[in-house]
Scaffold this motif. Structure first.
Motif, mmCIF file in Angstrom:
data_model
loop_
_atom_site.group_PDB
_atom_site.id
_atom_site.type_symbol
_atom_site.label_atom_id
_atom_site.label_comp_id
_atom_site.label_asym_id
_atom_site.label_seq_id
_atom_site.Cartn_x
_atom_site.Cartn_y
_atom_site.Cartn_z
ATOM 1 N N VAL A 1 31.737 39.790 47.306
ATOM 2 C CA VAL A 1 33.415 39.482 46.503
ATOM 3 C C VAL A 1 32.428 39.067 45.012
ATOM 4 O O VAL A 1 33.374 39.444 44.460
ATOM 5 C CB VAL A 1 34.062 38.521 47.913
ATOM 6 N N ASP A 2 31.691 38.545 44.898
ATOM 7 C CA ASP A 2 31.881 38.056 43.777
ATOM 8 C C ASP A 2 31.178 38.493 42.021
ATOM 9 O O ASP A 2 31.438 38.399 41.724
ATOM 10 C CB ASP A 2 30.365 37.014 43.852
ATOM 11 N N THR A 3 30.812 39.973 42.915
ATOM 12 C CA THR A 3 31.077 40.951 42.217
ATOM 13 C C THR A 3 32.278 42.123 42.077
ATOM 14 O O THR A 3 32.303 43.031 40.721
ATOM 15 C CB THR A 3 30.053 42.176 42.173
ATOM 16 N N ILE A 4 33.367 41.409 42.528
ATOM 17 C CA ILE A 4 34.838 42.150 42.174
ATOM 18 C C ILE A 4 35.427 41.766 40.946
ATOM 19 O O ILE A 4 35.462 39.874 40.752
ATOM 20 C CB ILE A 4 35.481 42.177 42.748
ATOM 21 N N ARG A 5 35.669 42.532 40.138
ATOM 22 C CA ARG A 5 35.994 41.868 38.925
ATOM 23 C C ARG A 5 38.385 41.690 39.223
ATOM 24 O O ARG A 5 38.777 41.234 38.602
ATOM 25 C CB ARG A 5 36.344 42.730 38.122
ATOM 26 N N TRP A 6 38.928 43.375 39.597
ATOM 27 C CA TRP A 6 39.704 43.522 40.156
ATOM 28 C C TRP A 6 40.268 44.469 40.767
ATOM 29 O O TRP A 6 38.951 44.713 41.187
ATOM 30 C CB TRP A 6 40.811 43.627 38.103
ATOM 31 N N VAL A 7 41.453 44.567 41.305
ATOM 32 C CA VAL A 7 41.418 44.946 42.029
ATOM 33 C C VAL A 7 43.171 46.236 42.126
ATOM 34 O O VAL A 7 43.679 45.699 41.340
ATOM 35 C CB VAL A 7 41.881 45.127 43.669
ATOM 36 N N GLU A 8 42.962 47.485 41.969
ATOM 37 C CA GLU A 8 43.859 48.132 41.429
ATOM 38 C C GLU A 8 44.627 48.705 42.657
ATOM 39 O O GLU A 8 43.831 50.170 43.548
ATOM 40 C CB GLU A 8 43.907 48.958 40.296
ATOM 41 N N ALA A 9 46.123 48.854 42.822
ATOM 42 C CA ALA A 9 46.199 49.775 44.056
ATOM 43 C C ALA A 9 46.197 51.635 43.967
ATOM 44 O O ALA A 9 46.435 52.137 42.696
ATOM 45 C CB ALA A 9 47.588 50.024 44.289
ATOM 46 N N ALA A 10 45.697 52.050 44.444
ATOM 47 C CA ALA A 10 45.671 53.514 44.535
ATOM 48 C C ALA A 10 46.481 54.401 45.475
ATOM 49 O O ALA A 10 45.507 54.449 47.029
ATOM 50 C CB ALA A 10 44.032 54.068 44.933
ATOM 51 N N GLY A 11 47.459 53.931 45.892
ATOM 52 C CA GLY A 11 48.726 54.884 46.674
ATOM 53 C C GLY A 11 47.665 54.404 48.509
ATOM 54 O O GLY A 11 48.282 53.192 47.987
ATOM 55 N N ASP A 12 47.691 54.464 49.309
ATOM 56 C CA ASP A 12 47.352 53.678 50.366
ATOM 57 C C ASP A 12 45.926 53.215 50.130
ATOM 58 O O ASP A 12 45.705 52.428 51.307
ATOM 59 C CB ASP A 12 47.505 54.614 52.404
ATOM 60 N N TYR A 13 45.435 53.360 49.406
ATOM 61 C CA TYR A 13 44.348 52.324 48.870
ATOM 62 C C TYR A 13 43.826 51.829 48.438
ATOM 63 O O TYR A 13 45.029 51.877 47.581
ATOM 64 C CB TYR A 13 42.865 53.821 49.425
ATOM 65 N N ALA A 14 42.812 51.950 48.183
ATOM 66 C CA ALA A 14 42.580 50.656 46.625
ATOM 67 C C ALA A 14 41.255 51.264 45.922
ATOM 68 O O ALA A 14 40.607 51.018 46.561
ATOM 69 C CB ALA A 14 42.832 49.197 46.907
ATOM 70 N N THR A 15 41.380 50.737 44.749
ATOM 71 C CA THR A 15 39.343 51.087 43.856
ATOM 72 C C THR A 15 39.717 49.930 44.052
ATOM 73 O O THR A 15 40.050 48.865 43.207
ATOM 74 C CB THR A 15 40.198 51.397 42.815
ATOM 75 N N LEU A 16 37.839 48.646 44.049
ATOM 76 C CA LEU A 16 37.568 47.665 43.761
ATOM 77 C C LEU A 16 36.815 48.278 42.485
ATOM 78 O O LEU A 16 35.918 48.826 42.413
ATOM 79 C CB LEU A 16 36.628 47.600 44.920
ATOM 80 N N HIS A 17 37.324 47.483 41.290
ATOM 81 C CA HIS A 17 36.348 47.245 39.419
ATOM 82 C C HIS A 17 35.368 46.441 40.414
ATOM 83 O O HIS A 17 36.216 45.418 40.214
ATOM 84 C CB HIS A 17 37.447 47.145 38.556
ATOM 85 N N THR A 18 34.010 46.364 40.217
ATOM 86 C CA THR A 18 32.992 45.448 40.174
ATOM 87 C C THR A 18 32.307 45.560 39.255
ATOM 88 O O THR A 18 31.881 45.987 38.214
ATOM 89 C CB THR A 18 32.075 45.916 41.349
ATOM 90 N N VAL B 1 43.336 40.182 40.889
ATOM 91 C CA VAL B 1 41.949 40.186 39.640
ATOM 92 C C VAL B 1 42.319 38.740 39.859
ATOM 93 O O VAL B 1 42.172 38.512 40.640
ATOM 94 C CB VAL B 1 42.936 39.749 38.292
ATOM 95 N N ALA B 2 40.043 38.431 40.240
ATOM 96 C CA ALA B 2 39.452 37.443 39.854
ATOM 97 C C ALA B 2 39.874 36.488 38.805
ATOM 98 O O ALA B 2 40.002 36.965 37.503
ATOM 99 C CB ALA B 2 38.125 37.780 39.722
ATOM 100 N N LEU B 3 40.080 35.498 39.315
ATOM 101 C CA LEU B 3 40.614 34.885 37.742
ATOM 102 C C LEU B 3 39.129 34.374 37.090
ATOM 103 O O LEU B 3 40.044 33.799 35.938
ATOM 104 C CB LEU B 3 40.716 33.018 39.208
ATOM 105 N N ASP B 4 37.741 34.832 37.556
ATOM 106 C CA ASP B 4 37.129 33.958 36.472
ATOM 107 C C ASP B 4 37.319 35.258 35.820
ATOM 108 O O ASP B 4 35.887 35.029 34.771
ATOM 109 C CB ASP B 4 36.197 33.416 37.289
#
Length: 253
Positions: free
Chosen positions: A163-180, A212-215
């Motif tokens: 989780v510490d590597t996740i910078r933001w998450v974007e919805a992708a239909g019924d799924y989601a993309t983790l941007h790390t 988004v990750a606040l930091d």
């Protein structure tokens, strides 16, 4: 499909090896007699499926799974029937209760091969199992209940994303993309489900499709309509909708 046989009893390992001889689709990579060596061998050899005992020296079968960053398909093989419910909650393909015969073993192999073609439902069960404690969770989560890592599908396997590597998450239909910090991962959970798994003290929903990750927030700019543009580390700019702007106002000082 490659496999490891994991059991502290040599006769039990021999039976699995003999029965697997009827199925050339499964290649035996080796055997393990305790939980610690099982973790080591699974990580080193990355089998597609494991035949796993539960009560073993060093670590139990469940503890073996909890230590794996990538979890293969699992067939539990044990003399104890009281663990069956926990095994299926853990996403097991099947539960072999010793002693079993060739016919019962053949049924299990059929399920393994079918599972290889249709992995999604079992992956989802295993995601839920690995991301939460076996104990009942309180109705109102506390920071201690948020998992330190999320598991995402990668082919037939599950890969751990800290989780510490996740910078933001974007919805992708019924799924989601983790941007790390290391790249992108497609989660088979939607953004709302992921929001429930992430600590709200560290992650904020700033748009119906963005978390988004606040930091990771480097700059905020008003958009003139009550919302903001947030610049994240790396230069990515995402819009903070007016309905979610209040959650970011404390950052403005």
């Amino acid at each position: 499909m490659t496999t490891l046989i994991i059991d502290d009893e040599a006769p039990a390992r021999t039976i699995v090896r003999q029965y697997l001889a009827d199925f050339p689709q499964l290649e035996i990579l080796g055997e393990c007699a305790d939980g610690l060596s099982a973790v080591e061998q699974i990580q080193a050899r990355q089998p597609a499926v494991i035949f796993l005992d539960i009560q073993m020296p060093g670590l139990t079968g469940f503890e073996v799974l909890a230590r794996l960053p990538v979890v293969p398909r699992v067939v539990f093989s044990t003399a104890y029937d009281q663990f069956a419910l926990s095994a299926f909650e853990a996403g097991a393909v099947d539960y072999l209760l010793k002693p079993y015969d060739r016919a019962r073993f053949a049924l299990t192999v059929g399920r393994v091969l079918n599972h290889a073609a249709q992995p999604d439902a079992a992956l989802q069960r295993l995601l839920q199992r690995l991301e939460t404690s076996r104990a009942a969770q309180p109705a109102a989560p506390t920071p201690a209940t948020y998992p330190p890592r999320l598991f995402v599908p990668q082919g037939p396997r599950l890969v751990a994303v800290p989780v510490d590597t996740i910078r933001w998450v974007e919805a992708a239909g019924d799924y989601a993309t983790l941007h790390t910090t290391a790249g992108q991962h497609l989660s088979n959970l939607g953004i709302s489900a992921l929001q429930e798994r992430l600590d709200p003290q560290r992650f904020l929903r700033i748009h119906r499709s963005v978390l988004v990750a606040l930091d990771a927030v480097r700059e905020l700019e008003r958009d003139g309509s009550g919302g903001f543009y947030a610049t994240l580390e790396g230069g990515r700019v995402v819009r903070v909708s007016r309905s979610h702007a209040d959650s970011l106002r404390p950052l403005l000082g």
